[in-house]
Scaffold this motif. Sequence first.
Motif, PDB file in Angstrom:
ATOM      1  N   VAL A  80      -0.288  -3.706  -5.859  1.00  0.00           N
ATOM      2  CA  VAL A  80       0.084  -2.411  -5.299  1.00  0.00           C
ATOM      3  C   VAL A  80      -1.179  -1.568  -5.277  1.00  0.00           C
ATOM      4  N   ASP A 140      -2.290   7.454  -3.138  1.00  0.00           N
ATOM      5  CA  ASP A 140      -1.853   8.794  -3.520  1.00  0.00           C
ATOM      6  C   ASP A 140      -2.174   9.081  -4.990  1.00  0.00           C
ATOM      7  N   GLN A 141      -1.929   8.090  -5.849  1.00  0.00           N
ATOM      8  CA  GLN A 141      -2.172   8.259  -7.285  1.00  0.00           C
ATOM      9  C   GLN A 141      -3.465   7.585  -7.744  1.00  0.00           C
ATOM     10  N   ASP A 156      -2.145   2.083  -4.584  1.00  0.00           N
ATOM     11  CA  ASP A 156      -1.557   3.414  -4.429  1.00  0.00           C
ATOM     12  C   ASP A 156      -2.677   4.433  -4.222  1.00  0.00           C
ATOM     13  N   GLN A 173       5.169   3.607   2.145  1.00  0.00           N
ATOM     14  CA  GLN A 173       4.979   2.267   1.601  1.00  0.00           C
ATOM     15  C   GLN A 173       4.918   1.249   2.736  1.00  0.00           C
ATOM     16  N   TYR A 204       7.095  -0.137 -10.465  1.00  0.00           N
ATOM     17  CA  TYR A 204       6.146   0.918 -10.084  1.00  0.00           C
ATOM     18  C   TYR A 204       6.553   1.550  -8.756  1.00  0.00           C
ATOM     19  N   CYS A 205       6.872   0.732  -7.772  1.00  0.00           N
ATOM     20  CA  CYS A 205       7.220   1.250  -6.447  1.00  0.00           C
ATOM     21  C   CYS A 205       8.556   1.996  -6.468  1.00  0.00           C
ATOM     22  N   THR A 221       0.840  -1.192   0.000  1.00  0.00           N
ATOM     23  CA  THR A 221       0.000   0.000   0.000  1.00  0.00           C
ATOM     24  C   THR A 221       0.877   1.243   0.000  1.00  0.00           C
ATOM     25  N   LEU A 222       0.450   2.232  -0.754  1.00  0.00           N
ATOM     26  CA  LEU A 222       1.101   3.541  -0.794  1.00  0.00           C
ATOM     27  C   LEU A 222       0.082   4.574  -0.337  1.00  0.00           C
ATOM     28  N   ASP A 223       0.381   5.233   0.761  1.00  0.00           N
ATOM     29  CA  ASP A 223      -0.558   6.190   1.317  1.00  0.00           C
ATOM     30  C   ASP A 223       0.211   7.353   1.936  1.00  0.00           C
TER      31      ASP A 223
END
Length: 305
Positions: A60, A64-65, A62, A15, A110-111, A9-11
Amino acid sequence: MGSRAEILTLDRGKQQRFYTQWGGRSLHLDLLPGPGPAHRFATAQRPVENWSYGLEAAAVIDFDQRMLLWFSSTCEESALRAAVFEVMSITWPGWRLHWAGYRELDLIDYCAGRWPECVVTVRDTTGRTRFYMPPIGSGDLLNEGPALVATVAGWDEAKRIPTVVTSGIDLDPGHRSGTVWSLDDSADALVAAAAARWPGWIWESRPDRASALSESIPSAGPELTAAFRNLAESFYQHQLVDAGTAAAASLLHAADRIRETMATAGSTLEIMEDNIFAHCPVDLSAAEIASTREAILAAEQQLLP
């Protein structure tokens, strides 16, 4: 042994990576209800530091995006994958949804910030076409003007197309011409901008170029009908008994039988349980289950009128 999956998860720039020993084959079912339930499922699993390889599934998420990038061995068959993506287009509104065709390699890229925003092709004087996948959008690239040709020459050529790309630029410096294409309706505007910044160049818009690169959806027919029925039934069964829990229970039952047999023979069996319990199912609310079922029906009606 198991059905391994990882979710990152990206928040707000942070990460976090999580691991389940048994959730791989059913990961698509845990992603299906949308970003909120998917995040609850991810964060309920075991935190880990590094990517594994040879996974049955991974994703993933994300925030944010607003981007979901994932793969699953269960969804390799194109009809089921098409059904899942069509449902996700309803349950993940406003998100970009992509299949990671190169599995963990795509997720790692991607990360690491290497995910391509467009594809750039350059034809040299010998007629050879070089191919690039920069993490920069078509608009920003075109703003460089003719200097872009020299910039691109310093890039490493792409070795793979990670997923469906949304736009691209074809450059032919020898003839001072270029083509812009896009999955949306921005190609004409990009061409207009290029005409102002590339004096002496001829530009054209080719929206058909993008459709040729996109992954085709199977035509309506028995396979797609069966895929939606399979998805609806498996989602229903998954809410009754989580697939990962059932798999772990089966393993524990088999281990108990082996232990009993060995005890009869005067031997003992030591069971390492670390990974057996590396899976945590998450219950959906009645409203989440109902909305997902409605989304499956709506998606089927969209593709199978």
